[in-house]
Design a protein around this motif. Structure first.
Motif, mmCIF file in Angstrom:
data_model
loop_
_atom_site.group_PDB
_atom_site.id
_atom_site.type_symbol
_atom_site.label_atom_id
_atom_site.label_comp_id
_atom_site.label_asym_id
_atom_site.label_seq_id
_atom_site.Cartn_x
_atom_site.Cartn_y
_atom_site.Cartn_z
ATOM 1 N N VAL A 40 1.268 -0.954 0.316
ATOM 2 C CA VAL A 40 0.016 -0.331 -0.223
ATOM 3 C C VAL A 40 0.762 1.070 0.364
ATOM 4 O O VAL A 40 1.343 1.632 1.036
ATOM 5 C CB VAL A 40 -1.012 -0.300 1.271
ATOM 6 N N ASP A 41 1.021 1.542 -1.161
ATOM 7 C CA ASP A 41 2.088 3.089 -0.832
ATOM 8 C C ASP A 41 1.239 4.270 -1.481
ATOM 9 O O ASP A 41 1.715 5.234 -1.824
ATOM 10 C CB ASP A 41 3.483 2.651 -2.388
ATOM 11 N N VAL A 42 -0.184 4.461 -1.249
ATOM 12 C CA VAL A 42 -0.997 5.906 -1.062
ATOM 13 C C VAL A 42 -0.072 7.118 -0.701
ATOM 14 O O VAL A 42 0.280 8.104 -1.125
ATOM 15 C CB VAL A 42 -2.179 5.744 -1.357
ATOM 16 N N LEU A 43 -0.039 6.333 0.465
ATOM 17 C CA LEU A 43 0.730 7.743 1.312
ATOM 18 C C LEU A 43 1.948 8.309 0.952
ATOM 19 O O LEU A 43 2.486 9.249 0.535
ATOM 20 C CB LEU A 43 0.670 6.827 2.625
ATOM 21 N N ILE A 44 2.956 7.225 0.461
ATOM 22 C CA ILE A 44 4.212 7.647 -0.300
ATOM 23 C C ILE A 44 4.448 8.578 -1.073
ATOM 24 O O ILE A 44 4.976 8.939 -1.593
ATOM 25 C CB ILE A 44 5.140 5.424 0.269
ATOM 26 N N ASN A 45 3.789 7.577 -2.294
ATOM 27 C CA ASN A 45 3.133 8.237 -3.216
ATOM 28 C C ASN A 45 3.058 9.585 -3.463
ATOM 29 O O ASN A 45 3.075 10.548 -4.090
ATOM 30 C CB ASN A 45 2.569 7.157 -4.159
ATOM 31 N N SER A 46 2.249 10.427 -2.380
ATOM 32 C CA SER A 46 1.345 11.591 -2.350
ATOM 33 C C SER A 46 2.656 12.509 -1.402
ATOM 34 O O SER A 46 2.134 13.252 -1.650
ATOM 35 C CB SER A 46 0.714 11.501 -1.890
ATOM 36 N N LEU A 47 3.636 12.035 -0.947
ATOM 37 C CA LEU A 47 4.980 12.762 -0.169
ATOM 38 C C LEU A 47 5.857 13.352 -1.411
ATOM 39 O O LEU A 47 5.825 13.496 -2.443
ATOM 40 C CB LEU A 47 5.401 12.117 0.134
ATOM 41 N N LYS A 48 6.186 14.461 -1.314
ATOM 42 C CA LYS A 48 7.031 15.274 -2.205
ATOM 43 C C LYS A 48 8.238 14.189 -2.625
ATOM 44 O O LYS A 48 9.158 13.123 -1.494
ATOM 45 C CB LYS A 48 7.397 16.591 -1.309
ATOM 46 N N PRO A 49 8.903 14.299 -3.397
ATOM 47 C CA PRO A 49 10.188 13.557 -3.856
ATOM 48 C C PRO A 49 11.079 13.232 -3.230
ATOM 49 O O PRO A 49 11.634 12.203 -3.102
ATOM 50 C CB PRO A 49 10.577 14.270 -5.261
ATOM 51 N N ASP A 50 11.638 14.213 -1.770
ATOM 52 C CA ASP A 50 12.801 13.581 -1.373
ATOM 53 C C ASP A 50 12.399 13.067 -0.036
ATOM 54 O O ASP A 50 13.058 12.153 0.057
ATOM 55 C CB ASP A 50 13.706 14.970 -1.120
ATOM 56 N N ARG B 16 9.743 11.159 -0.317
ATOM 57 C CA ARG B 16 8.845 9.886 -0.768
ATOM 58 C C ARG B 16 10.215 9.087 -1.167
ATOM 59 O O ARG B 16 11.067 7.768 -0.758
ATOM 60 C CB ARG B 16 8.481 9.815 -1.842
ATOM 61 N N PHE B 17 11.908 9.420 -1.881
ATOM 62 C CA PHE B 17 12.713 9.075 -1.688
ATOM 63 C C PHE B 17 13.960 8.346 -0.895
ATOM 64 O O PHE B 17 13.754 7.169 -0.196
ATOM 65 C CB PHE B 17 13.841 9.763 -1.908
ATOM 66 N N LYS B 18 13.298 9.280 0.532
ATOM 67 C CA LYS B 18 14.529 9.058 2.127
ATOM 68 C C LYS B 18 12.849 7.288 2.541
ATOM 69 O O LYS B 18 13.640 6.947 3.311
ATOM 70 C CB LYS B 18 14.492 9.560 3.418
ATOM 71 N N PHE B 19 11.608 7.754 2.331
ATOM 72 C CA PHE B 19 11.466 6.484 2.795
ATOM 73 C C PHE B 19 10.851 5.155 2.187
ATOM 74 O O PHE B 19 11.100 4.066 3.131
ATOM 75 C CB PHE B 19 9.663 7.110 2.854
ATOM 76 N N ILE B 20 11.353 5.586 0.905
ATOM 77 C CA ILE B 20 11.684 3.844 0.136
ATOM 78 C C ILE B 20 12.598 3.700 0.427
ATOM 79 O O ILE B 20 12.870 2.604 0.498
ATOM 80 C CB ILE B 20 11.679 4.734 -1.623
ATOM 81 N N VAL B 21 13.918 4.178 0.235
ATOM 82 C CA VAL B 21 15.044 3.182 1.467
ATOM 83 C C VAL B 21 15.472 3.556 2.813
ATOM 84 O O VAL B 21 15.694 1.832 3.112
ATOM 85 C CB VAL B 21 16.142 4.965 1.301
ATOM 86 N N PHE B 22 13.939 4.462 3.774
ATOM 87 C CA PHE B 22 14.550 3.150 4.392
ATOM 88 C C PHE B 22 13.608 1.852 5.065
ATOM 89 O O PHE B 22 14.035 0.684 5.394
ATOM 90 C CB PHE B 22 13.638 4.452 5.770
ATOM 91 N N GLY B 23 12.351 1.612 4.106
ATOM 92 C CA GLY B 23 11.331 0.555 3.638
ATOM 93 C C GLY B 23 12.546 -1.027 3.372
ATOM 94 O O GLY B 23 12.735 -1.936 3.876
ATOM 95 N N LEU B 24 12.690 0.153 2.496
ATOM 96 C CA LEU B 24 14.020 -1.442 1.503
ATOM 97 C C LEU B 24 14.905 -2.034 2.349
ATOM 98 O O LEU B 24 14.953 -3.297 3.023
ATOM 99 C CB LEU B 24 15.130 -0.648 0.483
ATOM 100 N N LEU B 25 15.997 -0.882 3.358
ATOM 101 C CA LEU B 25 16.738 -0.959 4.828
ATOM 102 C C LEU B 25 16.718 -1.577 5.365
ATOM 103 O O LEU B 25 16.529 -2.838 6.088
ATOM 104 C CB LEU B 25 17.340 0.311 4.737
ATOM 105 N N ALA B 26 15.121 -1.792 6.137
ATOM 106 C CA ALA B 26 13.900 -2.408 7.095
ATOM 107 C C ALA B 26 14.119 -3.462 7.065
ATOM 108 O O ALA B 26 13.907 -4.404 7.749
ATOM 109 C CB ALA B 26 13.056 -1.604 7.187
ATOM 110 N N GLY B 27 13.190 -3.749 5.544
ATOM 111 C CA GLY B 27 13.092 -5.666 4.795
ATOM 112 C C GLY B 27 14.398 -5.957 4.972
ATOM 113 O O GLY B 27 14.977 -6.779 5.485
ATOM 114 N N ALA B 28 16.164 -5.163 4.404
ATOM 115 C CA ALA B 28 17.069 -6.259 4.662
ATOM 116 C C ALA B 28 17.058 -6.512 6.096
ATOM 117 O O ALA B 28 17.827 -7.406 6.123
ATOM 118 C CB ALA B 28 17.874 -5.617 4.145
ATOM 119 N N VAL B 29 16.598 -5.263 6.791
ATOM 120 C CA VAL B 29 17.867 -5.666 8.212
ATOM 121 C C VAL B 29 16.886 -7.046 9.099
ATOM 122 O O VAL B 29 17.319 -7.672 9.785
ATOM 123 C CB VAL B 29 17.470 -4.736 9.320
#
Length: 220
Positions: free
Chosen positions: A80-90, A92-105
């Motif tokens: 569910v990425d409705v909220l993430i996609n509604s954020l400002k590009p910068d 949104r970029f940080k949240f996506i990186v955080f989510g991917l790194l959280a998945g890796a951890v």
């Protein structure tokens, strides 16, 4: 990297294909016995298929673990990425990186705990025994009910699949930081199946066209 990608796909494909065939053979075997065909029934009863269910469960577990890693690489997992996609590009970029790194951890922690569990569950004994090392103070570990397979081999899907999934999260994260793009999978498209729009099909075979042609003929 292509070798790893191909190996991942082949593992998933072979496991689900073999599990499907074994399930089909077991069901066919069970119901054919009920027909009471002279000679054939006695021969089928002599065939032990009690191991089929246990084996297919194990194969589907392994398929699911490696399939999850494949899903991270190809973007199949639903989110569910409705909220993430509604954020400002910068942001949104940080949240996506955080989510991917959280998945890796998370998957890295599961893989680490999985290695410890498998080692203590009989892998220690199995590896030392295979290498001819001393196993006096090492527990042999349990086995499965029907196949009598060491359970540590079954549970190895946890550290192996989770490690691969962790690697895929890091791979996707690195690619996203570099290109700003995430793997995307169109759930309406099936690979290897040509869509109706792309297929070379005569227009008079479409129901709506047939209906319109009929109406045109009536008016004429």
């Amino acid at each position: 990297m292509k070798i790893l990608d191909s190996l991942e796909e082949w593992i998933v494909t072979l496991l689900i294909g073999a599990a499907t065939m074994i399930t089909f053979a077991a069901v066919l075997h069970r119901y054919t016995i009920g027909f009471g065909i002279p000679g054939l029934t006695d021969w089928l009863i002599s065939i032990d298929m009690s191991w089929a269910q246990e084996l297919t469960i194990i194969m589907f577990v392994w398929m699911a673990k490696f399939g999850a890693a494949y899903g991270v690489r190809t973007g199949i997992h639903v989110g569910v990425d409705v909220l993430i996609n509604s954020l400002k590009p910068d942001l949104r970029f940080k949240f996506i990186v955080f989510g991917l790194l959280a998945g890796a951890v998370f998957t890295g922690i599961v893989a680490t705990l999985g290695v410890h569990f498998v080692w203590e569950n009989g892998a220690h004994y199995g590896i030392f025994h295979a290498l001819g090392l001393g196993t006096d103070a090492v527990l042999e570990g349990p086995t499965t009910v029907d196949l009598e397979m060491p359970t540590w081999m079954v549970y190895s899907a946890i550290p192996l699949g989770s490690s691969l999934m962790c690697f895929r999260f890091l791979q996707v994260c690195a690619a996203f930081v570099k290109t700003g793009e995430l793997p995307h999978h169109d759930h309406s498209v099936v690979e290897g199946v040509e869509s109706v729009q792309d297929a070379d099909v005569p227009d008079d075979l479409h129901p709506q066209d047939m209906h319109s042609n009929k109406n045109t003929g009536d008016r004429s």
